[in-house]
Design an enzyme around this catalytic site. Structure first.
Site, PDB file in Angstrom:
ATOM      1  N   GLY A   1      -4.576   1.345   4.322  1.00 19.36           N
ATOM      2  CA  GLY A   1      -3.622   0.845   4.924  1.00 19.36           C
ATOM      3  C   GLY A   1      -3.823   0.118   6.253  1.00 19.36           C
TER       4      GLY A   1
ATOM      5  N   GLY B   1      -3.966   3.611  -2.071  1.00 17.18           N
ATOM      6  CA  GLY B   1      -5.182   3.932  -1.012  1.00 17.18           C
ATOM      7  C   GLY B   1      -4.525   4.936  -0.007  1.00 17.18           C
ATOM      8  N   ASP B   2      -5.283   5.415   0.804  1.00 19.49           N
ATOM      9  CA  ASP B   2      -5.122   6.275   2.037  1.00 19.49           C
ATOM     10  C   ASP B   2      -4.751   5.463   3.353  1.00 19.49           C
ATOM     11  OD1 ASP B   2      -7.502   5.497   2.626  1.00 19.49           O
ATOM     12  OD2 ASP B   2      -8.275   7.606   2.526  1.00 19.49           O
TER      13      ASP B   2
ATOM     14  N   LYS C   1       0.891  -1.186   0.013  1.00 17.37           N
ATOM     15  CA  LYS C   1       0.037  -0.057   0.033  1.00 17.37           C
ATOM     16  C   LYS C   1       1.067   1.244  -0.041  1.00 17.37           C
ATOM     17  CE  LYS C   1      -1.619   3.030   1.917  1.00 17.37           C
ATOM     18  NZ  LYS C   1      -1.401   4.413   1.609  1.00 17.37           N
TER      19      LYS C   1
ATOM     20  N   GLU D   1       9.934   1.682  10.309  1.00 18.65           N
ATOM     21  CA  GLU D   1      10.880   2.797  10.153  1.00 18.65           C
ATOM     22  C   GLU D   1      10.458   3.920  10.276  1.00 18.65           C
ATOM     23  OE1 GLU D   1      14.179   2.282   9.184  1.00 18.65           O
ATOM     24  OE2 GLU D   1      14.196   0.081   9.181  1.00 18.65           O
TER      25      GLU D   1
ATOM     26  N   CYS E   1      13.805  11.452   6.749  1.00 16.69           N
ATOM     27  CA  CYS E   1      13.679  10.983   8.062  1.00 16.69           C
ATOM     28  C   CYS E   1      15.093  10.980   8.794  1.00 16.69           C
ATOM     29  CB  CYS E   1      13.270   9.710   8.018  1.00 16.69           C
ATOM     30  SG  CYS E   1      14.070   8.428   6.944  1.00 16.69           S
TER      31      CYS E   1
ATOM     32  N   GLU F   1       9.822  16.152  15.155  1.00 18.64           N
ATOM     33  CA  GLU F   1      10.351  16.421  13.794  1.00 18.64           C
ATOM     34  C   GLU F   1       9.497  17.226  12.928  1.00 18.64           C
ATOM     35  OE1 GLU F   1       9.076  12.756  11.262  1.00 18.64           O
ATOM     36  OE2 GLU F   1      11.054  12.508  10.870  1.00 18.64           O
TER      37      GLU F   1
HETATM   38  P1  NAD Z   1       2.498   8.512   7.425  1.00 21.80           P
HETATM   39  O1  NAD Z   1       2.744   7.913   8.595  1.00 21.80           O
HETATM   40  O2  NAD Z   1       1.272   9.757   7.287  1.00 21.80           O
HETATM   41  O3  NAD Z   1       2.072   7.679   6.281  1.00 21.80           O
HETATM   42  C1  NAD Z   1       2.819   6.824   5.629  1.00 21.80           C
HETATM   43  C2  NAD Z   1       2.184   5.799   4.895  1.00 21.80           C
HETATM   44  O4  NAD Z   1       1.295   5.012   5.798  1.00 21.80           O
HETATM   45  C3  NAD Z   1       1.205   6.182   3.901  1.00 21.80           C
HETATM   46  O5  NAD Z   1       1.223   5.289   2.787  1.00 21.80           O
HETATM   47  C4  NAD Z   1      -0.273   6.150   4.793  1.00 21.80           C
HETATM   48  O6  NAD Z   1      -1.226   6.171   3.844  1.00 21.80           O
HETATM   49  C5  NAD Z   1      -0.135   5.026   5.648  1.00 21.80           C
HETATM   50  N1  NAD Z   1      -0.765   5.199   7.058  1.00 21.80           N
HETATM   51  C6  NAD Z   1      -0.924   6.401   7.523  1.00 21.80           C
HETATM   52  N2  NAD Z   1      -1.466   6.082   8.888  1.00 21.80           N
HETATM   53  C7  NAD Z   1      -1.866   4.855   8.798  1.00 21.80           C
HETATM   54  C8  NAD Z   1      -2.469   3.826   9.683  1.00 21.80           C
HETATM   55  N3  NAD Z   1      -3.094   4.170  10.853  1.00 21.80           N
HETATM   56  N4  NAD Z   1      -2.761   2.672   9.243  1.00 21.80           N
HETATM   57  C9  NAD Z   1      -2.043   2.194   8.128  1.00 21.80           C
HETATM   58  N5  NAD Z   1      -1.642   2.826   7.229  1.00 21.80           N
HETATM   59  C10 NAD Z   1      -1.379   4.375   7.676  1.00 21.80           C
HETATM   60  O7  NAD Z   1       3.887   9.293   6.920  1.00 21.80           O
HETATM   61  P2  NAD Z   1       4.211  10.217   5.638  1.00 21.80           P
HETATM   62  O8  NAD Z   1       3.699  11.733   5.935  1.00 21.80           O
HETATM   63  O9  NAD Z   1       3.890   9.582   4.434  1.00 21.80           O
HETATM   64  O10 NAD Z   1       5.766  10.360   5.845  1.00 21.80           O
HETATM   65  C11 NAD Z   1       6.455  10.946   6.536  1.00 21.80           C
HETATM   66  C12 NAD Z   1       7.005  10.261   7.969  1.00 21.80           C
HETATM   67  O11 NAD Z   1       7.700   9.173   7.640  1.00 21.80           O
HETATM   68  C13 NAD Z   1       8.112  11.168   8.612  1.00 21.80           C
HETATM   69  O12 NAD Z   1       7.602  10.831  10.088  1.00 21.80           O
HETATM   70  C14 NAD Z   1       9.609  10.418   8.485  1.00 21.80           C
HETATM   71  O13 NAD Z   1      10.401  10.699   9.299  1.00 21.80           O
HETATM   72  C15 NAD Z   1       8.929   9.048   8.151  1.00 21.80           C
HETATM   73  N6  NAD Z   1       9.827   8.352   7.464  1.00 21.80           N
HETATM   74  C16 NAD Z   1      10.727   7.511   8.021  1.00 21.80           C
HETATM   75  C17 NAD Z   1      11.501   6.739   7.318  1.00 21.80           C
HETATM   76  C18 NAD Z   1      12.687   5.782   8.121  1.00 21.80           C
HETATM   77  O14 NAD Z   1      13.374   4.942   7.111  1.00 21.80           O
HETATM   78  N7  NAD Z   1      12.639   5.803   9.452  1.00 21.80           N
HETATM   79  C19 NAD Z   1      11.801   6.976   6.130  1.00 21.80           C
HETATM   80  C20 NAD Z   1      11.085   7.944   5.453  1.00 21.80           C
HETATM   81  C21 NAD Z   1      10.173   8.540   6.229  1.00 21.80           C
END
Ligand code: NAD
Length: 472
Positions: A206, A201-202, A170, A244, A278, A377
């Site tokens: 997920g 999807g959103d 997803k 991650e 990140c 962050e």
């Molecule tokens: P996000 O958590 O909003 O979303 C990430 C993904 O998860 C998306 O595909 C989203 O649709 C899905 N999602 C969100 N909430 C969910 C839930 N409750 N259940 C299932 N799926 C869900 O993050 P973002 O805004 O897309 O990305 C930015 C964040 O990602 C930052 O906090 C960044 O630090 C982190 N990040 C971490 C790493 C790492 O390797 N540690 C790498 C890149 C980004």
């Protein structure tokens, strides 16, 4: 407008059944450029069922055979490199030259690296009278963010498929461009049906995937808040999780560090991809006695950063991913101004184009460890500078957040820097500007996550160990 309204389920592109979509805007022009379908619970179910059906056969293919599929996917992606780079530039705002290198070429290399590393990573071991075999964990839910979309997808998929797992991906609803190319690549590589399924999807899509009883493991990259929810859902059914998450990584400049190099690295790491990284260095920890000198060099450095159209070769900093994210970052900056931190870049900020989700880089000095800017962050081009008097204090500042993803140490003595690095509670620490190593484990301590990606370590995340005891 491109409509990402087809999911890859059981080897076929199936048109989405739900009318719900996310609209994507070009981050530079603000014009709508794409819509992404939200996969329904029944589409998630069909994808998981297909993956479960494919699993027994895929788990029993040889590592060599699986590796050859990974290489075929890499070749098919390579043929679509330019299109993917253009999509990431439009969606995420990464400057084009950088997008080609780190958003596209590096992940393609990672597909090939996983193919090469798989045989050793999955080799059986002998421990006294036991044979230890490495078995695929099963059907994996992979959920990824938007900031390095192909990299994050690859870190999960190439490793999981190499290990013999089947996957339902997803991807982020905000960066679908690379996903369109990946679907084509998977079909072109003739990956067996159901081994890899992709449902757009959103977060609701997920969440349905995480909760599905047919999932054995969830591999998630994204925000710490979402990671906690996902871990709670997965934990209730004892599904394995790999997370991650976010970071608030620190660079420690020891008193004998090369100040010019420290500043150059802090700015380039913090501002890379407009701060949407990140593992970005978002805190610079310098000796109190050298604060004035660092302050001056940071001012000179930030004034030279050109903010502009990511398609323009001179631009160092592009826009942020969306209007909503820009609002969030601007609110952090406004609160940091109100908090009364030393506003280092106040009168030297580069100009910002009038249109597009741009934010000028900001640097705040003498930020106390308890301040929001030292703890949270921002995910934008914002650097916090902190000062110390003793080395113990520097290490305590670096370790003084809930996170522990990355870090850096600078000293004229690499041995001294390494001693300090060993005291830092973070997953990846660079000494004197050492470059990223894609074969090293990547992941975090504390609120930065659970588990590691990268190289052979990433493949091992997707295995169950089995010990077969031999009678003596
Ligand atoms: P996000 O958590 O909003 O979303 C990430 C993904 O998860 C998306 O595909 C989203 O649709 C899905 N999602 C969100 N909430 C969910 C839930 N409750 N259940 C299932 N799926 C869900 O993050 P973002 O805004 O897309 O990305 C930015 C964040 O990602 C930052 O906090 C960044 O630090 C982190 N990040 C971490 C790493 C790492 O390797 N540690 C790498 C890149 C980004």
């Amino acid at each position: 407008m491109i409509h990402y309204n087809q999911h890859l389920i059981d080897g076929d592109m199936r048109t989405a059944t739900s009318a719900a979509t996310t609209t994507i805007h070009d981050s530079t022009t603000e014009a709508p450029i794409a819509s992404v379908a939200h996969g329904s619970a029944s589409e998630v179910d069909a994808a998981v069922v297909a993956a479960r059906r494919a699993f027994p056969h895929w788990a029993n293919t040889s590592v060599d055979e699986r590796a050859s599929y990974l290489r075929a996917i890499a070749d098919a992606l390579e043929a679509r490199s330019d299109r993917m780079a253009d999509a990431v530039v439009a969606e995420v705002g990464t400057p084009l030259k950088l997008a080609r290198r780190i958003q596209v070429q590096a992940p393609i290399a990672a597909w090939r690296a996983a193919a090469s590393l798989a045989a050793d990573a999955l080799a059986e071991m002998r421990v006294a009278h036991s044979v230890i075999t490495k078995e695929p964990v099963g059907v994996v839910a992979a959920i990824t963010p938007w900031n390095y979309p192909l990299h994050q997808i690859t870190a999960k998929l190439a490793a999981a498929l190499a290990a013999g797992c089947c996957v339902v991906l997803k991807p982020s609803e905000l960066a679908p461009g690379v996903v369109g190319a990946l679907c084509e690549a998977v079909l072109e590589a003739r990956l067996p049906r159901g081994v890899l399924n992709i449902v757009h999807g959103d977060r609701a899509t997920g969440a349905a995937l995480v909760a599905h009883p047919g999932i054995d493991m969830v591999s998630f990259t994204g925000s710490t808040a979402a990671g906690k929810q996902i871990a709670a859902t997965a934990g209730a059914e004892l599904k394995r999780v790999a997370l991650e998450l976010g970071g608030k990584s620190a660079s420690i400049a020891l008193p004998d560090a090369d100040q010019a190099m420290v500043v150059k690295h802090a700015l380039s790491s913090c501002m890379l991809n407009s701060g949407q990284t990140c593992s970005a260095i978002t805190r610079l920890i310098v000796p109190e006695a050298q604060y004035a000198a660092y302050r001056e060099q940071l001012r000179e450095g930030v004034a030279k950063l050109r903010v502009g159209d990511p398609r323009d070769a001179d631009s160092r900093i592009g826009p942020l991913v969306s209007a909503e994210h820009r609002r969030r970052v601007q609110a952090y900056i406004a609160r940091a101004e109100q908090a009364g931190h030393d506003d280092i870049a106040i009168d030297v900020k580069p100009d910002v184009p009038p249109r597009g989700y741009f934010v000028a880089p900001a640097i705040f000095g003498r930020v106390p460890i308890g301040a929001e800017l030292a703890q949270e962050e921002v995910f934008g081009p914002v650097l916090a500078v902190q000062t110390y008097s003793t080395e113990d204090e520097a290490v305590a500042l670096a370790n003084g957040t809930a996170y522990g993803l990355a870090g850096a140490v600078w000293s004229a003595s690499a041995e001294h820097a390494q001693r300090v690095a060993r005291r830092m509670r973070a997953g990846q620490i660079d000494i004197n500007g050492a470059p990223f190593n894609a074969l090293a484990p990547f992941g975090g301590f504390g609120a930065s996550g659970i588990g590691r990606e990268g190289g052979a370590f990433g493949i091992e995340e997707f295995v169950e160990l089995r010990a077969i005891q031999l009678a003596q």
